[in-house]
Design an enzyme around this catalytic site. Structure first.
Site, short mmCIF file in Angstrom:
data_model
loop_
_atom_site.label_atom_id
_atom_site.label_comp_id
_atom_site.label_asym_id
_atom_site.label_seq_id
_atom_site.Cartn_x
_atom_site.Cartn_y
_atom_site.Cartn_z
N ASP A 188 -4.05 15.11 0.65
CA ASP A 188 -4.35 13.61 -0.04
C ASP A 188 -5.42 12.58 0.70
O ASP A 188 -5.52 11.43 0.56
CB ASP A 188 -3.04 12.81 -0.38
CG ASP A 188 -2.52 13.30 -1.75
OD1 ASP A 188 -3.29 13.38 -2.81
OD2 ASP A 188 -1.24 13.57 -1.69
N GLU A 228 -8.23 4.49 1.14
CA GLU A 228 -7.68 3.34 0.88
C GLU A 228 -6.24 3.16 1.35
O GLU A 228 -5.50 2.09 1.53
CB GLU A 228 -8.00 3.25 -0.49
CG GLU A 228 -7.04 1.77 -1.03
CD GLU A 228 -7.21 1.44 -2.57
OE1 GLU A 228 -8.03 0.55 -2.96
OE2 GLU A 228 -6.77 2.31 -3.34
N ASP A 229 -5.46 4.14 1.18
CA ASP A 229 -4.00 4.04 1.25
C ASP A 229 -3.33 3.88 2.63
O ASP A 229 -2.48 3.30 3.01
CB ASP A 229 -3.12 5.31 0.47
CG ASP A 229 -3.37 5.07 -0.94
OD1 ASP A 229 -3.28 4.35 -1.46
OD2 ASP A 229 -3.67 6.22 -1.43
N ARG A 247 1.70 11.71 3.84
CA ARG A 247 0.56 10.98 3.96
C ARG A 247 0.44 10.39 5.25
O ARG A 247 -0.20 9.80 5.64
CB ARG A 247 0.19 10.14 2.51
CG ARG A 247 0.19 11.04 1.48
CD ARG A 247 -0.62 10.41 0.29
NE ARG A 247 -1.79 9.99 0.74
CZ ARG A 247 -2.61 9.13 0.31
NH1 ARG A 247 -2.33 8.53 -1.08
NH2 ARG A 247 -3.84 8.64 0.65
N ARG A 280 6.09 3.66 -3.74
CA ARG A 280 5.36 3.80 -2.49
C ARG A 280 5.43 2.67 -1.65
O ARG A 280 5.77 2.83 -0.25
CB ARG A 280 3.88 4.18 -2.46
CG ARG A 280 3.69 5.36 -3.36
CD ARG A 280 3.92 6.71 -2.60
NE ARG A 280 3.84 7.81 -3.24
CZ ARG A 280 2.40 8.39 -3.61
NH1 ARG A 280 1.64 8.02 -2.82
NH2 ARG A 280 2.38 9.62 -4.31
N HIS A 335 0.09 2.85 -8.31
CA HIS A 335 -0.21 1.69 -7.42
C HIS A 335 -0.57 0.38 -8.44
O HIS A 335 -0.87 0.65 -9.31
CB HIS A 335 -1.51 2.09 -6.58
CG HIS A 335 -1.10 3.02 -5.47
ND1 HIS A 335 -1.82 4.03 -5.36
CD2 HIS A 335 -0.05 3.24 -4.67
CE1 HIS A 335 -1.18 4.93 -4.27
NE2 HIS A 335 -0.31 4.36 -3.83
N CYS A 379 -9.73 4.16 -4.43
CA CYS A 379 -8.87 4.94 -3.18
C CYS A 379 -9.75 5.67 -2.37
O CYS A 379 -9.04 6.26 -1.35
CB CYS A 379 -7.75 5.50 -3.83
SG CYS A 379 -8.35 6.47 -5.21
#
Ligand code: CIR
Length: 253
Positions: A60, A65-66, A85, A130, A160, A247
């Site tokens: 991923d 962005e995450d 991740r 998350r 999200h 993202c």
């Protein structure tokens, strides 16, 4: 000129995390072509691109962005909610270090950047699968000195907060009211997604245009009707990994 940090699509992209959609085959070559088109759109709107190399073992990792939240004064390095991740943050730390002082969310907090909607000095954090309460508290502590207020926002049926609502401009949000209550954003003009396009609330304003998926023509027409310039791109393969347009970049203003 804004800087956009992006990362090439991992060869293991098809092994991505999925929460709300079924796994379907992903065309890796097409995903890479679409990602390249995304980068071209960012560049055409004036961004300088910093493209990180692909991560062989982090499916991923294109969704940069995450891994961080970049603010004018500081960048917060997240602790992503999906264990697979977490290693993504390491290279992002190196990429952001020249541009911002860094602060870190730490265990037991988890938070994905996709859950963080920054509206001026008010930061909304989606209470998703998350991101947890501990992260909301840590974000408030880390950002207190910079004058930010951090608020948790309940979500329904989506990955999200930025699946449900994103900034169109300084006074306008694009929103799916079935996934997040509009009452959290009383001071904003709201543009609602078309009912037939529930995934349409994620848009990426850059300069004087908005990067937006071709998959949502009705909501796109509404944005244009309301005077917004749209830069359309096809991100169908990225969407199969539950990704959207915000993202795939970290924007440093
Ligand atoms: C995940 O489940 O973490 C990825 N497959 C999709 C992440 C998308 N990120 C985002 O919208 N900020």
């Amino acid at each position: 000129m804004a800087i956009a940090i992006t990362r090439q699509v991992s060869p293991r992209f098809a092994e991505c995390e999925l929460t709300h959609i079924e796994r379907v085959p992903i065309d890796l070559g097409l995903a890479r072509t679409q990602h390249f088109t995304y980068i071209q759109a960012l560049a055409s709107l004036g961004c300088q691109i910093i493209e990180l190399p692909e991560e062989l073992d982090l499916p991923d990792s294109v969704f940069v962005e995450d891994a961080a939240v970049v603010l004018p004064e500081v960048a917060v390095i997240t602790r992503p909610g999906a264990e697979s991740r977490r290693p993504e943050t390491e290279s992002i730390i190196h990429a952001l270090a020249p541009y911002r002082p860094l602060v870190h969310v730490t265990e037991p907090a988890t938070i994905d950047g996709g859950d963080v909607l920054v509206l001026g000095k008010h930061i909304y954090v989606g209470m998703s699968t998350r991101s947890n309460e501990e992260a909301i508290m840590q974000m408030q502590e880390l950002l207190d000195n910079y004058g930010y207020m951090v608020t948790g926002v309940p979500l329904r049926d989506c990955l999200h907060l930025k699946s449900a609502a994103t900034r169109v401009d300084a006074s306008t949000l694009l929103i799916n009211k079935n996934w997040v209550d509009a009452s959290h954003f009383p001071n904003f003009k709201l543009i609602e997604v078309d009912v037939s396009e529930p995934y349409a609330a994620n848009c990426l304003p850059i300069g004087d245009s908005i990067i937006y998926p071709t998959a949502f023509p009705k909501t796109c027409a509404e944005l244009e009707q309301q005077g917004h310039s749209i830069t359309s791109i096809n991100v169908s393969e990225l969407a199969k990994a539950e990704g959207a347009v915000t993202c795939c970049s970290l924007i440093i203003e």
